[in-house]
Design an enzyme around this catalytic site. Structure first.
Site, PDB file in Angstrom:
ATOM      1  N   SER A 139       0.839  -1.193   0.000  1.00  0.00           N
ATOM      2  CA  SER A 139       0.000   0.000   0.000  1.00  0.00           C
ATOM      3  C   SER A 139       0.876   1.244   0.000  1.00  0.00           C
ATOM      4  O   SER A 139       2.035   1.205   0.426  1.00  0.00           O
ATOM      5  CB  SER A 139      -0.878   0.000   1.257  1.00  0.00           C
ATOM      6  OG  SER A 139      -1.503   1.251   1.461  1.00  0.00           O
ATOM      7  N   TYR A 152      -1.786  -0.478  10.516  1.00  0.00           N
ATOM      8  CA  TYR A 152      -1.836  -0.811   9.082  1.00  0.00           C
ATOM      9  C   TYR A 152      -0.575  -0.348   8.363  1.00  0.00           C
ATOM     10  O   TYR A 152       0.037  -1.096   7.604  1.00  0.00           O
ATOM     11  CB  TYR A 152      -3.072  -0.173   8.454  1.00  0.00           C
ATOM     12  CG  TYR A 152      -3.265  -0.475   6.991  1.00  0.00           C
ATOM     13  CD1 TYR A 152      -3.744  -1.712   6.579  1.00  0.00           C
ATOM     14  CD2 TYR A 152      -2.983   0.480   6.017  1.00  0.00           C
ATOM     15  CE1 TYR A 152      -3.943  -1.996   5.235  1.00  0.00           C
ATOM     16  CE2 TYR A 152      -3.179   0.211   4.672  1.00  0.00           C
ATOM     17  CZ  TYR A 152      -3.658  -1.024   4.279  1.00  0.00           C
ATOM     18  OH  TYR A 152      -3.847  -1.300   2.943  1.00  0.00           O
TER      19      TYR A 152
END
Length: 250
Positions: A139, A152
């Site tokens: 990501s 995350y």
């Protein structure tokens, strides 16, 4: 017929998190291009994908033995494993001071530890083949952060470094390891965080230079490229597919 129609003919692919979103799109795309696929997901909805050449596996990827089971299923059904796509992931939106150890560890287990375990077991069977690929779904959060995504962001940063280190370890065996730095994609990943996850992601996508979020099929195309011989010179790369988010000024 285009040159891509049977690009993965004879190849066997294992995709984690294949029940929905990017994983589902990857499994269907590679199957459509000739691959035999093991589609692994914790949700029984993955069984909807069952068809000749596409075998669903309902499993919790964080549990001991899950990676061995998944790789074993590929060998059992198709006799080999050529491509692993570590796609499964979860997100937690919570300030660090409000986060429990369980919160933190769950994100790391799904996003990093399960990827490590699947890559380890896949590499064991790929090494003798001398020609394989592993693609990890990372990501832009591996490089950028904002409040509430500490767990995350840390997990995706770790996944990027896992990608790079493993790439150096296995390239001598003909295994290429790369990652996709995904941006906002209209999936269900936020459904446990907000009332309407896909809409929230679509809205956040408006903040990117391209002014929209991606569809899962768009990321699947990047995964297919990295898994294919078209990407034969990419080793330890992170291909940013984030609508320009990673090149914006902070």
């Amino acid at each position: 017929m285009t040159s891509l129609d049977k690009e993965f003919a004879g190849k066997v692919v294992l995709v984690t998190g294949a029940g929905s979103g990017i994983g589902r799109a990857v499994a269907l795309l590679m199957h459509a291009r000739g691959a035999s696929v093991i589609a692994e997901d914790k949700s029984p909805t993955v069984e909807e994908l069952a068809c000749p050449g596409l075998v669903p596996l309902v499993a919790d990827i964080t549990l001991d033995g899950a990676a061995e089971q998944a790789v074993g299923k590929a060998i059992e059904h198709f006799g080999r494993l050529d491509i692993l796509v570590n796609n499964a992931g979860i997100i937690l939106n919570k300030l660090l001071v409000d986060m429990t150890r369980e919160d933190w560890e769950q994100v790391q287990q799904v996003n990093v530890t399960a990827a490590f375990l699947h890559a380890r077991e896949a590499a064991k069977v790929m090494i003798p083949q001398r020609s394989s690929a592993i693609v990890n779904i990372a990501s832009y959060a591996a490089y950028q952060a904002f409040p509430t995504i500490a767990a995350y962001a840390a997990s995706k940063g770790a996944l990027v470094q896992l990608t790079r280190a493993l790439a150096l370890e296995v390239i001598e065996h003909g295994i290429r390891v790369n990652a996709v730095g995904s941006g906002d994609v209209v999936t269900n990943i936020l459904n446990d965080v907000v009332e309407d996850g896909p809409s929230a992601l679509a809205d956040h996508g408006q903040t990117t230079p391209i002014k929209r979020a991606a569809q899962a099929d768009e990321i699947a195309e990047v995964v297919a490229f990295l898994a294919s011989e078209r990407a034969s010179y990419l080793v330890g790369s992170v291909v940013m597919a984030d609508g320009g988010m990673s090149v914006m000024a902070g």
